[in-house]
Design an enzyme around this catalytic site. Structure first.
Site: not given
Ligand code: GLV
Length: 328
Positions: A240, A269, A287
């Site tokens: 994250r 982000e 991401h």
């Molecule tokens: C993506 O970042 C998730 O947490 O599934």
């Protein structure tokens, strides 16, 4: 009979909407508009359930404004966009999408590690820019992957998947640090050795971050931690934004305090720190670690199954705060 009303906050697969429509009166966002907080609150009025992504923040203020809400089904394994204690206090259940994305996300972690260590993005940009006019002995010479030391910070399911790939596929020496140690059997299966965080930072040739974001893990990789890494090391963040201090990382990359970084997640982000954008020794992706079509389908289906499981049958599949079920 009127069906319970739910909101699907972002675009999903058409079959997910069709499945949900068998059970619910569905308001959806197949146009994938970016709603303001006020628009989200307004659309949540009268809804008993919501399918969210990491972009929708579910907190005490939202819950107070939407008293009919019973379930927030996050289409992500991470749930730092949920204030779980506030949800539990209000009797609102949260669910996430574990397991279905583990191997896909581990694949991506490894891909980003390789792209970073072997300078794939940087060299591709060079080629596309028409700058490749001769061979050179040190052209885009990167770091070795096979046989090197792979460090993993956060050893949950995805961390273990990365460890297995490193140990069994690339003959890497795998070390890890986590809040709790794995069982001896899991350590043996992952061929991973538990070390203190400082040893992890100092010894890893490639350090992959896979820990959940929380107040505790905020800036777990800041200037002080980056300074403990090898100057030849690479850092990969698929966890994250906010776990890495992005400004400090950009400074470390510019100063060649570490060799390179691969980042799939960012503080704030979809904005990316401009100093990171200016660094050539960083691979940046938007991401997408769980983004394969089968996995995204499985995530959407699991989130939808949680909505039907809980709101129709009283049985969610992957509850985050099961104490809400006992209270009922
Ligand atoms: C993506 O970042 C998730 O947490 O599934």
């Amino acid at each position: 009979m009127t069906q319970p009303a739910i909101l699907v906050a972002r675009a999903v697969f058409p079959e997910t909407i069709a499945f949900l429509q068998q059970h619910f009166d569905v308001t959806h966002n197949q146009a994938d508009e970016v709603w303001s907080r006020a628009e989200l609150l307004q659309r949540l009025q009268g809804k008993v359930g919501v399918l969210t992504t990491g972009s929708e923040r579910i907190d005490a203020e939202l819950l107070a404004a939407c008293p009919g809400l019973k379930l927030c089904a996050n289409m992500a394994v991470g749930f730092n966009n949920f204030d779980v204690p506030a949800m539990t206090a209000r009797g609102v259940l949260g669910t996430n999408t574990p397991d279905v994305l583990t191997e896909t996300t581990a694949d991506f972690g490894f891909a980003l590690l390789m792209a970073t260590a072997r300078r794939i993005a940087e060299s591709e940009h060079f080629l596309r820019a028409g700058k490749w006019n001769k061979w050179a002995i040190d052209m885009f010479a990167g770091a070795e992957v096979h046989g090197s030391t792979l460090g993993i910070l956060g050893m949950g399911r995805i961390g273990q998947g990365i460890a297995r790939r490193g140990a069994h596929g690339f003959g890497m020496n795998v070390i890890y640090h986590n809040r709790s140690r794995l069982s001896p059997a899991l350590e043996a299966e992952c061929k991973a050795r538990y070390v203190a965080k400082d040893e992890l930072l100092a010894s890893a040739d490639h350090l992959v971050l896979v820990l959940p974001y929380s107040a505790e893990s905020h800036h777990a990789m800041g200037a002080a931690e980056l300074a403990k890494m090898k100057p030849t090391a690479t850092l990969v963040n698929i966890a994250r934004g906010g776990i890495v201090d992005d400004a400090a990382l950009a400074r470390a990359l510019q100063a060649k305090q570490i060799a390179a970084a691969g980042l799939d997640v960012f503080e704030g982000e979809p904005k990316v720190h401009p100093d990171l954008l200016a660094c050539s020794n960083v691979v940046l992706t938007p991401h997408i670690a769980s983004a394969t079509v089968p996995t995204r389908r499985a995530m959407a289906q699991l989130a939808a199954d949680n909505l039907v499981g809980y709101l129709v049958h009283g049985k969610p599949l992957t509850p985050l705060n099961p104490e809400v079920l006992k209270k009922k």
